[in-house]
Design a protein around this motif. Structure first.
Motif, PDB file in Angstrom:
ATOM      1  N   LEU A  44       0.834  -1.206   0.000  1.00  0.00           N
ATOM      2  CA  LEU A  44       0.000   0.000   0.000  1.00  0.00           C
ATOM      3  C   LEU A  44       0.871   1.260   0.000  1.00  0.00           C
ATOM      4  CD1 LEU A  44      -2.845   1.360   0.366  1.00  0.00           C
ATOM      5  CD2 LEU A  44      -2.373   1.256   2.809  1.00  0.00           C
ATOM      6  N   ILE A  45       1.871   1.284   0.877  1.00  0.00           N
ATOM      7  CA  ILE A  45       2.776   2.438   0.936  1.00  0.00           C
ATOM      8  C   ILE A  45       3.540   2.561  -0.375  1.00  0.00           C
ATOM      9  CG2 ILE A  45       4.816   3.393   2.077  1.00  0.00           C
ATOM     10  CD1 ILE A  45       3.762   2.057   4.692  1.00  0.00           C
ATOM     11  N   LYS A  46       4.035   1.445  -0.879  1.00  0.00           N
ATOM     12  CA  LYS A  46       4.816   1.447  -2.126  1.00  0.00           C
ATOM     13  C   LYS A  46       4.006   2.020  -3.289  1.00  0.00           C
ATOM     14  CE  LYS A  46       7.496  -1.837  -4.927  1.00  0.00           C
ATOM     15  NZ  LYS A  46       7.383  -1.760  -6.248  1.00  0.00           N
ATOM     16  N   VAL A  47       2.807   1.515  -3.475  1.00  0.00           N
ATOM     17  CA  VAL A  47       1.970   1.955  -4.596  1.00  0.00           C
ATOM     18  C   VAL A  47       1.652   3.441  -4.493  1.00  0.00           C
ATOM     19  CG1 VAL A  47      -0.352   1.746  -5.588  1.00  0.00           C
ATOM     20  CG2 VAL A  47       1.005  -0.298  -5.129  1.00  0.00           C
ATOM     21  N   ASN A  48       1.286   3.893  -3.300  1.00  0.00           N
ATOM     22  CA  ASN A  48       0.931   5.307  -3.139  1.00  0.00           C
ATOM     23  C   ASN A  48       2.126   6.229  -3.386  1.00  0.00           C
ATOM     24  OD1 ASN A  48      -1.976   5.799  -2.275  1.00  0.00           O
ATOM     25  ND2 ASN A  48      -1.396   4.001  -1.090  1.00  0.00           N
ATOM     26  N   LEU A  49       3.299   5.829  -2.982  1.00  0.00           N
ATOM     27  CA  LEU A  49       4.481   6.650  -3.241  1.00  0.00           C
ATOM     28  C   LEU A  49       4.883   6.601  -4.713  1.00  0.00           C
ATOM     29  CD1 LEU A  49       6.638   5.925  -0.055  1.00  0.00           C
ATOM     30  CD2 LEU A  49       5.327   7.994  -0.593  1.00  0.00           C
ATOM     31  N   GLU A  50       4.775   5.434  -5.334  1.00  0.00           N
ATOM     32  CA  GLU A  50       5.114   5.328  -6.756  1.00  0.00           C
ATOM     33  C   GLU A  50       4.167   6.152  -7.621  1.00  0.00           C
ATOM     34  OE1 GLU A  50       7.378   1.007  -7.035  1.00  0.00           O
ATOM     35  OE2 GLU A  50       5.220   1.077  -7.424  1.00  0.00           O
ATOM     36  N   LEU A  51       2.900   6.219  -7.239  1.00  0.00           N
ATOM     37  CA  LEU A  51       1.941   7.036  -7.987  1.00  0.00           C
ATOM     38  C   LEU A  51       2.328   8.509  -7.982  1.00  0.00           C
ATOM     39  CD1 LEU A  51      -1.482   5.468  -6.960  1.00  0.00           C
ATOM     40  CD2 LEU A  51      -0.491   5.537  -9.259  1.00  0.00           C
ATOM     41  N   GLU A  52       3.072   8.917  -6.980  1.00  0.00           N
ATOM     42  CA  GLU A  52       3.502  10.305  -6.879  1.00  0.00           C
ATOM     43  C   GLU A  52       4.930  10.515  -7.384  1.00  0.00           C
ATOM     44  OE1 GLU A  52       1.762  13.032  -6.094  1.00  0.00           O
ATOM     45  OE2 GLU A  52      -0.019  11.772  -6.026  1.00  0.00           O
ATOM     46  N   GLY A  53       5.494   9.505  -8.042  1.00  0.00           N
ATOM     47  CA  GLY A  53       6.792   9.676  -8.680  1.00  0.00           C
ATOM     48  C   GLY A  53       7.992   9.241  -7.866  1.00  0.00           C
ATOM     49  N   THR A 136      -2.646  10.631   0.969  1.00  0.00           N
ATOM     50  CA  THR A 136      -2.109  11.961   0.661  1.00  0.00           C
ATOM     51  C   THR A 136      -1.223  12.471   1.797  1.00  0.00           C
ATOM     52  OG1 THR A 136      -4.150  12.964   1.477  1.00  0.00           O
ATOM     53  CG2 THR A 136      -3.968  12.648  -0.903  1.00  0.00           C
ATOM     54  N   GLU A 137      -1.549  12.102   3.024  1.00  0.00           N
ATOM     55  CA  GLU A 137      -0.735  12.503   4.168  1.00  0.00           C
ATOM     56  C   GLU A 137       0.610  11.773   4.151  1.00  0.00           C
ATOM     57  OE1 GLU A 137       0.022  14.808   7.594  1.00  0.00           O
ATOM     58  OE2 GLU A 137      -1.422  14.968   5.980  1.00  0.00           O
ATOM     59  N   LEU A 138       0.606  10.510   3.771  1.00  0.00           N
ATOM     60  CA  LEU A 138       1.852   9.747   3.619  1.00  0.00           C
ATOM     61  C   LEU A 138       2.776  10.444   2.622  1.00  0.00           C
ATOM     62  CD1 LEU A 138       3.625   7.084   3.773  1.00  0.00           C
ATOM     63  CD2 LEU A 138       2.257   6.320   1.824  1.00  0.00           C
ATOM     64  N   VAL A 139       2.243  10.780   1.487  1.00  0.00           N
ATOM     65  CA  VAL A 139       3.027  11.440   0.436  1.00  0.00           C
ATOM     66  C   VAL A 139       3.545  12.781   0.928  1.00  0.00           C
ATOM     67  CG1 VAL A 139       2.899  12.475  -1.864  1.00  0.00           C
ATOM     68  CG2 VAL A 139       1.871  10.230  -1.449  1.00  0.00           C
ATOM     69  N   ARG A 140       2.710  13.538   1.615  1.00  0.00           N
ATOM     70  CA  ARG A 140       3.113  14.846   2.122  1.00  0.00           C
ATOM     71  C   ARG A 140       4.277  14.730   3.107  1.00  0.00           C
ATOM     72  NH1 ARG A 140       2.942  17.926   6.264  1.00  0.00           N
ATOM     73  NH2 ARG A 140       1.741  16.505   7.543  1.00  0.00           N
ATOM     74  N   VAL A 141       4.177  13.774   4.041  1.00  0.00           N
ATOM     75  CA  VAL A 141       5.228  13.588   5.042  1.00  0.00           C
ATOM     76  C   VAL A 141       6.542  13.185   4.369  1.00  0.00           C
ATOM     77  CG1 VAL A 141       5.975  12.099   6.954  1.00  0.00           C
ATOM     78  CG2 VAL A 141       3.693  13.109   6.982  1.00  0.00           C
ATOM     79  N   VAL A 142       6.489  12.231   3.454  1.00  0.00           N
ATOM     80  CA  VAL A 142       7.706  11.771   2.777  1.00  0.00           C
ATOM     81  C   VAL A 142       8.308  12.896   1.938  1.00  0.00           C
ATOM     82  CG1 VAL A 142       8.609  10.180   1.014  1.00  0.00           C
ATOM     83  CG2 VAL A 142       7.094   9.333   2.822  1.00  0.00           C
ATOM     84  N   ARG A 143       7.473  13.589   1.202  1.00  0.00           N
ATOM     85  CA  ARG A 143       7.977  14.694   0.370  1.00  0.00           C
ATOM     86  C   ARG A 143       8.641  15.769   1.235  1.00  0.00           C
ATOM     87  NH1 ARG A 143       3.843  15.616  -3.445  1.00  0.00           N
ATOM     88  NH2 ARG A 143       4.992  14.228  -4.801  1.00  0.00           N
TER      89      ARG A 143
END
Length: 169
Positions: A44-53, A136-143
């Motif tokens: 789940l984490i992998k797919v969501n991060l890959e979708l954001e590049g 979206t929060e996962l992506v925001r934190v990682v970014r």
């Protein structure tokens, strides 16, 4: 409890079914090492991060994280807390003790109880994201972690994860 400057705690809850992302972002935003013993959460984490590049590498637990971290040279690491062999706090502490990984941003993705946050801060964790989390929060934190690291490293505007370490195979 007083948090050190720069430590982020994100508390989110999933909103239910529905499309979260409207597009796939072209190009790579950085390399993330995702560490979780639960295959479904890891995916789940992998797919969501890959979708954001993001380029994503996964590990099953803290011990595997320490085995692969020097080969993949991640720009950020997400760690679960409860894992076999080596838990997230132990992995974070060892990452901080190693001069080669001391400055790699680490986010705990777990239940994020008060005790976990305190133990994570003591281990040198940079951010916390409570499960269940909003993608979206996962992506925001990682970014945000990668952007802060890039600014510290003086790579403002440079593509994260490029030109460092060997390419992933």
């Amino acid at each position: 409890m007083v948090r050190p400057q720069g430590v982020e705690v994100a508390k989110t809850r999933t909103r239910g079914p529905g499309r979260t992302y409207s597009r796939v972002v072209p190009g790579v935003s950085g390399r993330v090492l995702v560490v979780d013993d639960n295959k479904i959460i890891r995916q789940l984490i992998k797919v969501n991060l890959e979708l954001e590049g993001f380029e994503v590498v996964t590990a099953n637990d803290g011990a595997e994280c320490l085995d692969v971290v020097h080969r993949v040279c991640p720009d950020a690491i997400t760690l679960d807390v409860v894992m076999p062999r080596l838990d997230g706090f132990g992995a974070a502490a060892q990452l901080r003790a190693d001069p080669r990984t001391r400055d790699v941003p680490v986010a705990i993705v777990s239940a994020c109880t008060q005790q976990e946050v305190e133990a994570g801060i003591a281990a040198g964790v940079d951010a916390f994201l409570a499960k269940p989390f909003e993608p979206t929060e996962l992506v925001r934190v990682v970014r945000r972690l990668i952007e802060r690291k890039d600014l510290r490293d003086g790579r403002k505007g440079a593509p994260a994860g490029r030109g460092r370490g060997s390419p992933l195979q």
